[in-house]
Motif scaffolding. Structure first.
Motif, PDB file in Angstrom:
ATOM      1  N   LEU A  60      28.391  27.615  89.124  1.00 54.41           N
ATOM      2  CA  LEU A  60      27.858  26.347  88.603  1.00 54.41           C
ATOM      3  C   LEU A  60      26.480  26.068  89.196  1.00 54.41           C
ATOM      4  O   LEU A  60      25.548  25.650  88.497  1.00 54.41           O
ATOM      5  CB  LEU A  60      28.821  25.198  88.941  1.00 54.41           C
ATOM      6  CG  LEU A  60      30.089  25.148  88.083  1.00 54.41           C
ATOM      7  CD1 LEU A  60      31.195  24.351  88.760  1.00 54.41           C
ATOM      8  CD2 LEU A  60      29.769  24.555  86.709  1.00 54.41           C
TER       9      LEU A  60
ATOM     10  N   ALA B  50      29.944  33.194  94.651  1.00 54.85           N
ATOM     11  CA  ALA B  50      30.865  32.623  95.646  1.00 54.85           C
ATOM     12  C   ALA B  50      31.690  31.535  94.951  1.00 54.85           C
ATOM     13  O   ALA B  50      31.377  30.352  95.008  1.00 54.85           O
ATOM     14  CB  ALA B  50      30.084  32.043  96.817  1.00 54.85           C
TER      15      ALA B  50
ATOM     16  N   ASP C  82      33.215  25.919  81.822  1.00 51.49           N
ATOM     17  CA  ASP C  82      33.901  26.281  83.064  1.00 51.49           C
ATOM     18  C   ASP C  82      35.335  26.677  82.707  1.00 51.49           C
ATOM     19  O   ASP C  82      36.142  25.842  82.313  1.00 51.49           O
ATOM     20  CB  ASP C  82      33.866  25.050  83.992  1.00 51.49           C
ATOM     21  CG  ASP C  82      34.567  25.296  85.319  1.00 51.49           C
ATOM     22  OD1 ASP C  82      35.294  26.296  85.440  1.00 51.49           O
ATOM     23  OD2 ASP C  82      34.393  24.464  86.231  1.00 51.49           O
TER      24      ASP C  82
ATOM     25  N   ASN D 120      40.056  20.112  84.904  1.00 50.36           N
ATOM     26  CA  ASN D 120      40.498  19.392  86.091  1.00 50.36           C
ATOM     27  C   ASN D 120      39.852  18.012  85.947  1.00 50.36           C
ATOM     28  O   ASN D 120      38.619  17.965  85.844  1.00 50.36           O
ATOM     29  CB  ASN D 120      39.988  20.115  87.337  1.00 50.36           C
ATOM     30  CG  ASN D 120      40.275  19.377  88.625  1.00 50.36           C
ATOM     31  OD1 ASN D 120      40.979  18.374  88.622  1.00 50.36           O
ATOM     32  ND2 ASN D 120      39.720  19.874  89.722  1.00 50.36           N
TER      33      ASN D 120
ATOM     34  N   SER E 286      39.776  31.975  92.158  1.00 52.73           N
ATOM     35  CA  SER E 286      40.491  30.964  92.949  1.00 52.73           C
ATOM     36  C   SER E 286      41.856  30.595  92.386  1.00 52.73           C
ATOM     37  O   SER E 286      42.796  30.428  93.145  1.00 52.73           O
ATOM     38  CB  SER E 286      39.659  29.676  93.047  1.00 52.73           C
ATOM     39  OG  SER E 286      38.557  29.867  93.901  1.00 52.73           O
ATOM     40  N   LYS E 287      41.974  30.428  91.081  1.00 55.16           N
ATOM     41  CA  LYS E 287      43.159  29.752  90.555  1.00 55.16           C
ATOM     42  C   LYS E 287      44.199  30.752  90.047  1.00 55.16           C
ATOM     43  O   LYS E 287      45.185  30.990  90.721  1.00 55.16           O
ATOM     44  CB  LYS E 287      42.744  28.738  89.484  1.00 55.16           C
ATOM     45  CG  LYS E 287      41.581  27.817  89.925  1.00 55.16           C
ATOM     46  CD  LYS E 287      41.965  26.818  91.008  1.00 55.16           C
ATOM     47  CE  LYS E 287      40.733  26.021  91.439  1.00 55.16           C
ATOM     48  NZ  LYS E 287      41.010  24.835  92.188  1.00 55.16           N
TER      49      LYS E 287
ATOM     50  N   ILE F 152      37.491  28.086  84.839  1.00 53.98           N
ATOM     51  CA  ILE F 152      38.104  28.426  86.129  1.00 53.98           C
ATOM     52  C   ILE F 152      39.618  28.515  86.036  1.00 53.98           C
ATOM     53  O   ILE F 152      40.239  29.275  86.770  1.00 53.98           O
ATOM     54  CB  ILE F 152      37.667  27.433  87.231  1.00 53.98           C
ATOM     55  CG1 ILE F 152      38.241  27.867  88.572  1.00 53.98           C
ATOM     56  CG2 ILE F 152      38.031  26.010  86.911  1.00 53.98           C
ATOM     57  CD1 ILE F 152      37.735  27.107  89.761  1.00 53.98           C
ATOM     58  N   TYR F 153      40.230  27.755  85.104  1.00 56.44           N
ATOM     59  CA  TYR F 153      41.697  27.820  84.978  1.00 56.44           C
ATOM     60  C   TYR F 153      42.124  28.829  83.911  1.00 56.44           C
ATOM     61  O   TYR F 153      43.269  28.834  83.479  1.00 56.44           O
ATOM     62  CB  TYR F 153      42.277  26.417  84.718  1.00 56.44           C
ATOM     63  CG  TYR F 153      42.046  25.521  85.916  1.00 56.44           C
ATOM     64  CD1 TYR F 153      42.861  25.619  87.041  1.00 56.44           C
ATOM     65  CD2 TYR F 153      40.967  24.646  85.971  1.00 56.44           C
ATOM     66  CE1 TYR F 153      42.627  24.851  88.173  1.00 56.44           C
ATOM     67  CE2 TYR F 153      40.720  23.878  87.098  1.00 56.44           C
ATOM     68  CZ  TYR F 153      41.551  23.983  88.191  1.00 56.44           C
ATOM     69  OH  TYR F 153      41.309  23.233  89.325  1.00 56.44           O
TER      70      TYR F 153
END
Ligand SMILES: Cc1ncc(COP(=O)(O)O)c(C=O)c1O
Length: 393
Positions: A105, A99, A204, A176, A233-234, A206-207
């Protein structure tokens, strides 16, 4: 009955940014126009092929639990995407669909972090990370990182911060709030140091996909023992769909599966079916055009902010954030952000959420907003600074 929150929950700090966001909301309800440079999610939504795939999945009744590790189809599609982007042959069995990066994480730390042990992480970094460690009765140790190292730790800094109770290291690249990445050779030196200490390294990403100045890289290239997480997400513009993934060493997957079954049962079925369409040629063309749009915004905003007197010692190479120094404009970023909001209607994020060391000197500025709004924000900040007699020389 007397209900008392457990001490581990009481110790967790709220997002300070919510205080400024609430103030922005109050002002906007009172009729003020507010430009948000505070937003941590793309202003784009999932593109048409992804939305169509979600509708098709719902209509076909594909809405029931999936395997805890995610559907085979999505795990294979994620692996194929690593092969396409990085020429990395990744076994889909090492991918755990979660999720969001948040789920990844949590799973990684649940699997790896022993009670009372410490996770090293940069200061500044994503605020939830230190709270995730606290949820598992561990600790975060923040390593102050300044512009001279692109706000990222070096192998030497990690080596000297490592103590007997250090369990591992959690990094984000791009980061971030700083939008800066760690160079592959530096990350490789970091991984070697962590290996020598028998710790864990979680990166991480994520970006991932939102990088502008160099070919993207992934920490997966460093070896199977590095845990890498990412998200829809990104780059894929799917924040509210709650979907991400963790790539783990094979030997850890049964533990992660057990934890995922117990904690979440599975990630959202509809989101997983929809996400398959992210990798279609049509969707990838849209995503790349959006990435270019982010780059254009960054290239507009960095010089514009510099000419207003913000210090941007390192140009961010990824994500959609600029971590800007306000030392020439005001003594404290918290006061500065509130004053700018109330007087000029521009909302940005004071550094306080992201750590302790130098956060009163910095604000995070997000360019997840349309170009005309960025221009409006720059004009408003310019007028505000002129009123304050703070015009850059
Ligand atoms: C560095 C970083 N990691 C993790 C997350 C969590 O994202 P999500 O759970 O939406 O994938 C965020 C969200 O902003 C982030 O910035």
């Amino acid at each position: 009955m007397s209900i008392r929150a457990a001490s581990r929950a009481q110790g967790i700090e709220p997002f300070y940014v919510m205080e400024i966001v609430k103030e922005a909301q109050r002002l906007s309800e009172a009729g003020r126009s507010i430009v948000h440079l505070s937003i941590g999610e793309p202003d784009f939504t999932a593109p048409p092929p992804v939305r169509a795939a979600a509708i098709k999945a719902i209509e076909a009744g594909l809405t029931q639990y999936t395997p805890a590790l995610g559907t085979d189809a999505l795990r294979a599609a994620i692996a194929a995407d690593y092969a396409r982007r990085f020429r990395i042959a990744l076994e889909p069995e090492r991918i755990v669909v979660t999720a969001g990066a948040s789920g990844a994480l949590l799973l990684a730390l649940a699997a790896l972090l022993e009670r009372d042990r410490t996770v090293l992480m940069p200061d500044p970094s994503y605020p939830c990370n230190r709270h995730f460690a606290a949820v598992f009765d561990g600790h975060a140790r923040l390593l102050p990182c300044g512009p001279e190292t692109r706000f990222q730790p070096t192998a030497e800094m990690i080596e000297s911060a490592w103590t007997a109770d250090t369990a591992g290291l959690l990094l984000a690249s791009p980061s971030n709030p700083t939008g800066t990445s760690i160079e592959p050779s530096m990350l490789s030196a970091i991984a070697d140091g962590v290996r020598r200490r028998s710790g864990f390294l979680i990166v991480d990403e994520i970006y991932q996909g939102l990088t502008y100045d160099h070919a993207p890289s992934t920490a997966l290239a460093l070896g199977e023992d590095v845990l890498v997480l990412a998200s829809f997400s990104k780059y894929f513009n799917m924040t509210g769909w709650r979907l991400g993934w963790l790539v783990a060493p094979r030997a850890l997957v049964p533990t992660l599966e057990k934890l995922a079954q117990n904690l979440f049962i599975c990630p959202s079925a509809v989101a997983q079916h929809a996400a398959l369409a992210c990798f279609s040629a049509e969707a990838l063309t849209i995503y790349e055009a959006r990435r270019e749009e982010f780059r254009r915004r960054r290239d507009f905003l960095v010089p514009a902010l510099r000419s207003l007197g913000f210090e941007i010692p390192v140009v961010p190479d990824g994500a959609f954030y600029i971590y800007a120094g306000i030392g020439r404009l005001a003594p404290d970023s918290w006061e500065f952000a509130f004053d700018l909001l109330r007087e000029a209607g521009v909302c940005l994020v004071p550094g306080r959420d992201f750590g302790r060391a130098q956060t009163a000197r910095y604000v995070r500025i997000s360019y997840a907003n349309r170009q005309e709004n960025l221009q409006m924000a720059v004009n408003r900040i310019d007028q505000y600074l002129r009123r304050k007699g703070k015009v850059a020389a």
